[in-house]
Write an enzyme that holds these catalytic residues in place. Structure first.
Site, PDB file in Angstrom:
ATOM      1  N   SER A  70      31.105  39.463  39.578  1.00 55.94           N
ATOM      2  CA  SER A  70      30.099  40.768  40.444  1.00 55.94           C
ATOM      3  C   SER A  70      30.568  41.510  41.247  1.00 55.94           C
ATOM      4  O   SER A  70      29.528  41.887  41.660  1.00 55.94           O
ATOM      5  CB  SER A  70      29.433  39.703  41.461  1.00 55.94           C
ATOM      6  OG  SER A  70      30.065  38.628  42.323  1.00 55.94           O
ATOM      7  N   LYS A  92      32.730  44.935  49.657  1.00 55.98           N
ATOM      8  CA  LYS A  92      32.243  44.035  48.437  1.00 55.98           C
ATOM      9  C   LYS A  92      30.276  43.990  49.546  1.00 55.98           C
ATOM     10  O   LYS A  92      30.397  43.426  50.522  1.00 55.98           O
ATOM     11  CB  LYS A  92      33.085  43.278  47.961  1.00 55.98           C
ATOM     12  CG  LYS A  92      31.071  42.438  46.606  1.00 55.98           C
ATOM     13  CD  LYS A  92      31.762  41.381  46.110  1.00 55.98           C
ATOM     14  CE  LYS A  92      31.150  40.670  45.391  1.00 55.98           C
ATOM     15  NZ  LYS A  92      31.680  39.701  44.388  1.00 55.98           N
ATOM     16  N   SER A 141      34.856  37.077  39.224  1.00 53.59           N
ATOM     17  CA  SER A 141      34.304  38.121  40.607  1.00 53.59           C
ATOM     18  C   SER A 141      35.179  38.611  40.669  1.00 53.59           C
ATOM     19  O   SER A 141      35.237  40.600  40.700  1.00 53.59           O
ATOM     20  CB  SER A 141      32.955  37.402  40.806  1.00 53.59           C
ATOM     21  OG  SER A 141      32.219  36.943  40.426  1.00 53.59           O
TER      22      SER A 141
END
Length: 464
Positions: free
Chosen positions: A153, A78, A177
């Site tokens: 996210s 990520k 997230s």
């Protein structure tokens, strides 16, 4: 309904990460074949899903073979964790990209398991929204139906794992997230106990460490194997070991269930799916009791105040943190709105943090009566792209976020582990998540229960 996936007859096949690692060790497929298949899959689906933040394909091809259980298994990191040689842009374009000089603490351990990073995946700006819909970087779309959000996210990671690009990808969780994209994309997502996995320096500096690293996967055994392998590389002596979890536990659990969030009752489809899961648990011999949500309503505003403090620190310290090219005018309305909220309420922060710190007492007391708490992961079905548009008025965005993301922030404050499992489906065929939490250190209990539920109610597969 546009469903997008990349599963096919190549070196990746339908393998999960454990299955692919086994195939690599047996020589049934080669490392080069697997890497090329994952690259091809990423390029096939990314025009529709928009999950890529940074490509590092040549680096992945050229990187030396490393040991570890997952040696040669492709993954993505990520784009809010530092990986040497790759920029870290945090889901925004508000400064000029620059490569990280070294792996962050998390990436060093993560890649030490043998996983091979093909690049980085997109997130909402600084991870503040539950949908990645950046005004210039574009929206990350759900592979089950590209008209809908992939959650956030960790949206790019969730979309790519669900679509079959890679079997496992990095995610992290400061308000849900890991669990939100797991729920939206039909995946397994465990937010571990606070301190279970390493954090990069910036995340360690928070007054309350609400962020936890982890992964999203398509199978419980992948998640369990990941935590087993990470424990060999990073072991927090203050927490009980998870160890090697390979199947259901024998102990029948006392499970509390609520579909009542701090903000509101879950939507009808979500409540129905949650109560079906509760009935399944009873059928498996667990003792299930429906309860009212025990968390005070003040939690909503306190969490929002603390969340806004993070935005304040990032915006006001932007040039120092991200370099002289940082331009706050390029930030979205949600980030700037949160920063303004914090600026008006800085004098309240010490009391807010004190109240949030005390919330753990409530879940600890609940843990004396129940082993596990079952709640929906999200309060309603997955919304369409545009519902959480970050260019809209701040008040609209935050009201819609509070309404939808009503369950997950609790465990970020308490530090308790929580896992989302794809045990329901909405009327229009999108996955729905069921969330199970336990008290600090009891991650193993959640994994054992997840194995049992996966066997009793196999998770839907996008390729079917």
């Amino acid at each position: 309904m546009a469903r997008i996936h990349a599963f096919g007859d190549d070196a990746l096949g339908d393998h999960d990460a454990v299955g692919l690692a086994d195939a690599l060790r047996a020589g049934a497929v080669s490392r080069a074949e697997v890497i090329e298949a994952a690259i091809a899959r990423a390029e096939t689906v990314d025009p529709a899903l928009n999950g890529l933040a940074y490509r590092a394909y040549d680096r992945a091809r050229a990187s030396a073979a490393r040991g570890g259980f997952f040696a040669g298994v492709p993954t993505f990191v990520k784009d809010n964790a530092d990986v040497a040689g790759m920029p870290t842009m945090d889901g925004t374009d508000a400064w000029t990209p620059r490569p990280a000089p070294a792996d962050g603490d998390f990436a060093r351990a993560y890649l030490g398991t043998g996983l091979v990073a093909l690049g980085k995946t997109q997130l909402s700006e600084f991870g503040f929204s539950a949908s990645a819909e950046h005004p210039r970087l574009g929206a990350v779309r759900n592979p089950w139906d590209t008209d809908h959000t992939a959650g956030a996210s960790s949206s790019g990671s969730g979309a790519f794992v669900a679509a079959g690009v890679v079997p496992i990808a990095h995610a992290n969780d400061g308000g849900g997230s890991i669990r939100i994209p797991a729920a939206c994309n039909g995946l397994v997502g465990l937010k571990p106990t606070r301190g279970r996995l390493p954090l990069d320096r910036q995340m360690r500096q928070m007054p309350l460490r609400i962020v936890a690293n982890g992964v999203v996967t398509r199978s419980v055994r992948d998640t369990a194997a990941f935590y087993r392998e990470m424990e060999l590389l990073y072991r927090n002596p203050k927490l009980p070991a998870i160890g090697d979890v390979t199947g259901p536990g024998r102990r029948r659990l006392r499970i509390a269930v609520t579909t009542e969030s701090i903000a509101r009752e879950a939507g009808p489809q979500v409540r129905e799916a949650t109560m079906k899961t509760a009935a399944l648990l009873e059928g498996l011999g667990h003792q299930v009791t429906e309860i009212a949500n025990p968390i005070p309503s003040s939690f909503i505003n306190d969490f929002l105040q603390y969340w806004s403090l993070l935005a304040f620190a990032l915006v006001r310290g932007g040039k120092r943190t991200f370099g002289p090219s940082f331009d706050p005018d390029r930030l979205d309305n949600l980030t700037r709105g949160l920063e303004r909220v914090a600026a008006r309420n800085l004098h309240r922060m010490p009391l807010v943090i004190a109240r949030l710190s005390r919330i753990r007492r409530i879940t600890a007391q609940l843990g004396h009566r129940y082993d596990v708490l079952l709640m929906p992961t999200l309060a309603d079905v997955t919304p369409r792209i545009g519902h959480l548009d970050p260019t809209a008025d701040y008040r609209q965005i935050i009201d819609r976020l509070i309404d939808w993301v009503a369950f997950t922030p609790l465990q970020n404050i308490t530090g308790d582990p929580a896992i989302s499992l794809p045990l329901g489906t909405s009327d229009d065929g999108l996955p729905l998540g069921a969330m199970f939490s336990a008290t600090q250190g009891n991650d193993r209990v959640l994994l054992e229960l997840a194995f049992e539920l996966e066997q009793a109610s196999p998770f839907p597969r996008i390729q079917d």
